[in-house]
Design an enzyme around this catalytic site. Structure first.
Site, short mmCIF file in Angstrom:
data_model
loop_
_atom_site.label_atom_id
_atom_site.label_comp_id
_atom_site.label_asym_id
_atom_site.label_seq_id
_atom_site.Cartn_x
_atom_site.Cartn_y
_atom_site.Cartn_z
CD GLU A 121 17.31 -67.80 32.47
OE1 GLU A 121 17.65 -68.99 32.50
OE2 GLU A 121 16.26 -67.39 31.98
N GLY A 261 15.24 -74.79 39.80
CA GLY A 261 15.30 -76.22 39.47
C GLY A 261 16.58 -76.60 38.77
CB ALA A 262 17.91 -77.58 36.22
CG MET A 263 21.17 -72.06 34.05
SD MET A 263 19.74 -71.02 33.59
CE MET A 263 20.26 -70.47 31.98
CG ASN A 265 24.31 -72.86 32.42
OD1 ASN A 265 23.90 -71.73 32.48
ND2 ASN A 265 24.32 -73.69 33.45
CG HIS A 297 12.25 -77.09 31.54
ND1 HIS A 297 11.02 -76.51 31.31
CD2 HIS A 297 13.11 -76.06 31.70
CE1 HIS A 297 11.14 -75.20 31.35
NE2 HIS A 297 12.40 -74.90 31.57
CD GLU A 298 16.58 -76.68 32.89
OE1 GLU A 298 16.96 -75.78 32.12
OE2 GLU A 298 15.68 -76.51 33.75
#
Ligand code: TRP
Ligand code: ZN
Length: 868
Positions: A121, A261-263, A265, A297-298
């Site tokens: 992303e 922060g994070a992803m 996937n 969130h993720e």
């Protein structure tokens, strides 16, 4: 530099789609081979060529339906591969090679401390292979990873592992298949050696999901909290939204080199290790909070983002605003405290308002984008979450849930727009949100002004509202928007009065201001009340009403809404900070100081809220209240007010501080609140009596076994430049120098050291072996510590602070454009300040703008900042 803007209004459905992709990735640090087989279909009747996206790829071979494509049938540019004269259904085989070791942008396939990982992303997949790199092309992915199993015991991708084989040449091939069609931005691959924490979660329909958390070797003792948070998130989404996880395995990998922060996937989240690794001795209460919200969130993205995704990147807030709202609600539910809301509002006021009034102003759905990475902003995320929250406020929790249900019923498996989301909310509730949609189209912070009138004879109380949104860099003309105001009326003792009005208020006394001006009349009001006009910060606006000091003090002491109490105190203090900065007054009135003292002594206020009530407004928050600011006058005024207030608070803070000491560390909300209030007390003590604070900091640091308290001691020693500062900093460095994540705290303190020596010190710190500009966490800690928190020296009279930042930005431009574009932010705000600061800042921007090889990211931001 050719950087052309893309427009939302130019959106076109894709000419072709890809519904299936088979990837084979042969890992090699400098020469990874990526083979892909794409099943391509023409969409509709046209004879346009197939244009694939691709950057920094070496094309090795190209076949269509098994036949090599002749040279004249395809054409390559820096960013595309165009294939012409093709049929309506075809299979395209592409082989490219890429160089992960040279990839410092951390986008595409790169190496993080020897482990391969991907970040796709927004538009990173095109750095892995040629593809239709846009979110409205959804394909089923099968991914074969080939590598040395000794070096990479874990080779991971999305979905389920379906095969593992040893190859003749000794390498191992692991194959993964993701049953859910997805856009390529959700693709992930990780290969490396990790420690693994495993657990499981039984979903509401009784399926067992295997949970795997991969961390760097030796870090298992820091993985538990993230795992707990994951299980809590899964349970919360079932409980609140009826949403269940949909694969048999959920993997989270923590890496040290990560831009954000994070992803999310699919099935394989990749996390900045900052949002995974924590135990009490290495991480603060704030760090634990961050982990809970980012893990949540993720995880929540699995439905809001993955199952239903974005049609195009202009719709980013469709998934991000909504998912931030969901993670905020999750955290509120986990802690059950009013201060979460206060902290979320503080982010909006300190950072989002600045963005909305600055050169990069954009609506939560931008209309024009040059570099997509520049639009992962506090506007799209946090203001986006406020917009969702307003719908929640207007529709009520049940109505909002009905809208969510309809949204999933209609759009599961699709790539949709923000309009589709709003339509689901409208249709599920028969509620007209057409006017509300201004929030998606308009940038800028609406300003609502309220005046009132009390009529004793008729016992009526009248509120008159007017709204106006100032022009922003991107748009001159603004329309009235739909502003939900949660109201309350209070008598002089702060007791809530009933609201009797003929005008419609929705549940919870929410009044909708939709026109430029409007009037609201309350009946049966016995005396002139004090209004609360924006309870819970029910809209992301600036509200002004001419409160008396007494009214603000009453609200801060008694209001039944935590946000309103905090807001009242902030408003009161800001009033006198500006008064002093403007030279209109010299002293804070005694009743204001007495009000703070009363709060500090009020035993009915819980510790967490008290800590917030005793905080002065932040510099950033203040900067957003005015134009043309003399920063040094403002900083001096803050200093003055602190010095005037501190002696009065000294005694209470001293006794509170000692009462708040805890013999045992615990991470429950009450203990966290005590540590937070005790830090507020310590800073007031430091203001009043440096010697006493020096002793307290020294002994807190020595006696405490947890990072929260140790960092509190260090932060105060640093801010007040107490005698113990340097020895504590050295001790900390000795203890943690091999631990990058923990050293980030130290780097940040060095950055914001309020001392004349800070420039020499920066040079020393940059030369430390643990400081690496290539690592975003290290770079951010030091650079933002200085440029975004060390106001006094960043704005040094001779411009040396600006030049220091400018130099770092120039270095980062070629290393990591995304990070460079984020860290330059303080300079882009140059118009906020009076000369000579504004002129010096602008000169630095002009210098950067001249850089050859200036990245697209910086080009867009610096360009806008200079021209507007
Ligand atoms: N979608 C990610 C999130 O949860 C954002 C993100 C992670 C991102 N890494 C990125 C965005 C890199 C741009 C570039 O918010
Ligand atoms: Zn997100």
């Amino acid at each position: 530099m050719t950087a052309k803007a893309k427009l939302l209004s130019d959106y076109q459905a894709p000419d072709f789609t890809i519904d299936q992709i088979e990837l084979t990735i042969e890992l090699d640090a400098e020469n990874t081979k990526v083979t892909s087989t794409l099943r391509v279909q023409r969409q509709g009747k046209h004879d346009r060529p197939l244009i694939l996206d691709g950057e920094q790829l070496q094309l090795q071979s190209l076949h269509i339906d098994g036949q090599a494509v002749p040279q004249q049938q395809y054409h390559q540019t820096d960013s595309t591969l165009t294939i012409s004269d093709i049929g309506d259904e075809l299979t395209v085989d592409i082989v490219v090679t890429i160089n992960p070791a040279a990839n410092t942008s951390l986008e595409g396939l790169y190496l993080s401390d020897g482990a391969f990982c991907t970040q796709c992303e927004a538009e990173g997949f095109r750095k892995i292979t040629y593809y239709l790199d846009r979110p409205d092309v959804l394909a089923r992915f099968t991914t074969k990873i080939i590598g040395d199993v000794e070096q990479f015991p874990f080779m991971l991708s999305n979905g389920n592992q379906i095969a593992k084989q040893q190859l003749a040449d000794g390498r191992t091939a692991v194959t993964w298949q993701d049953p859910f069609p997805k856009p390529c931005y959700l693709f992930a691959l990780v290969a490396g050696d990790f420690d693994l924490l495993e657990d499981s979660f039984t979903t509401m329909s009784g399926r067992d999901v295997c949970l795997q958390l991969f961390v760097d070797k030796g870090n298992l003792d820091r993985a538990d909290y993230a795992m707990e948070s994951l299980k809590n998130s899964m349970a919360w989404d079932e409980k609140v939204y009826g949403l269940e996880y949909d694969l048999d395995i959920y993997m989270v990998v923590a890496v040290d080199f990560f831009n954000m922060g994070a992803m999310e996937n699919k099935g394989l989240n990749v996390f900045n290790s900052k949002y995974v690794l924590a135990n009490p001795s290495s991480a603060t209460d704030q760090d634990f909070n961050g982990i809970e919200s980012v893990i949540g969130h993720e995880y929540f993205h699995n439905w809001t983002g993955n199952r239903v995704t974005c049609r195009d990147w202009f719709q980013l807030s469709l998934k991000e605003g909504l998912t931030v709202f969901r993670d905020q609600c999750f955290s509120e539910d986990m802690t059950g405290s009013a201060v979460n809301r206060i902290d979320d509002v503080a982010i909006i006021r300190s950072h989002q308002f600045a963005e909305d009034a600055g050169p990069m102003a954009h609506p939560i759905r931008p209309q024009s984008v040059i570099e997509m990475n520049n639009f992962y902003t506090v506007t799209v995320y946090n203001k986006g979450a406020e917009v969702i929250r307003m719908m929640h406020t207007l529709l009520g929790a049940d109505g909002f849930r009905r809208g969510m249900d309809l949204y999933f019923e209609r759009h599961d498996g699709q790539a949709v727009t923000c309009d589709d989301f709003v339509a689901a909310m409208e249709d599920a509730n028969s509620f007209d949100l057409s006017h509300f949609k201004t929030w998606y189209q308009q940038a800028g912070t609406p300003e609502v002004t309220v005046t009132d009138h009390y009529d004793a004879d008729s016992q009526t109380y009248t509120l008159e509202f007017s709204q106006q949104t100032p022009a922003t860099a991107d748009q001159a003309d603004k329309k009235a928007t739909h502003v939900p105001l949660r109201l309350g009326l209070y008598d002089s003792d702060g007791a809530a009065l009933p609201l009797n009005t003929d005008s419609p208020l929705t549940d919870g006394n929410v009044y909708s201001l939709i026109t430029d001006t409007d009037t609201l009349v309350f009946n049966g009001v016995a005396s002139h009340p004090t209004p609360a006009l924006l309870k819970g910060f029910s809209a992301p606006i600036k509200l002004s009403y001419d409160y008396s000091d007494e009214q603000l003090l009453t609200l801060s002491q008694h209001c039944d809404d935590g946000f309103t109490r905090w807001d009242a105190m902030q408003t009161l203090l800001a009033r006198y900070i500006w008064g002093i900065a403007d030279g209109v007054i010299n002293e804070v009135p005694t009743q204001v100081i007495a009000g703070l003292v009363a709060i500090s002594q009020n035993q009915h206020i819980d510790d967490a809220l008290k800590a917030r009530l005793l905080q002065l407004p932040t510099v950033n928050g203040l900067l957003n209240q005015r134009e043309q600011i003399d920063i040094h006058a403002l900083l001096d005024a803050l200093e003055t007010i602190r010095q005037q207030v501190a002696p009065a608070l000294h005694q209470t803070c001293t006794s509170l501080y000692s009462e708040l000491q805890q013999s045992q560390y615990s991470l429950d909300a009450a203990s966290i609140a005590k540590r937070s209030l005790s830090a507020s007390c310590l800073s007031w003590i430091a203001e009043a009596n440096g010697q006493q604070a020096d002793q307290l900091c020294q002994s807190l640091y020595d006696s405490s076994d947890n990072m929260t308290e140790q960092l509190n001691a260090l932060t105060i020693a640093n801010r007040f430049d107490l005698p113990c500062r340097s020895s504590l900093m050295d001790q900390f460095e000795q203890r943690w120098q091999d631990d990058g994540l923990v050293m980030d705290k130290w780097l940040n303190l060095q950055g914001c050291w309020n001392s004349e020596q800070c420039f020499d010190n920066l040079k020393t710190v940059e030369a430390k072996p643990f400081f690496k500009l290539t690592n975003p966490n290290r770079a951010r800690s030091l650079i933002a510590g200085f440029a975004a928190m060390n106001y006094r020296y960043f704005h040094a009279e001779d411009g040396s602070g600006y030049q220091w930042l400018s130099q770092k930005i120039q270095n980062l431009n070629s290393i990591n454009p995304q990070i460079a574009a984020r860290l330059i932010n303080p300079l882009t705000q140059w118009r906020k300040f009076t000369a000579p600061q504004s002129i010096q800042m602008k000169a630095c921007l002009e210098q950067i703008y001249q850089l050859k090889d200036l990245s697209k990211d910086l080009h867009e931001i610096v360009g806008k900042s200079l021209e507007y």
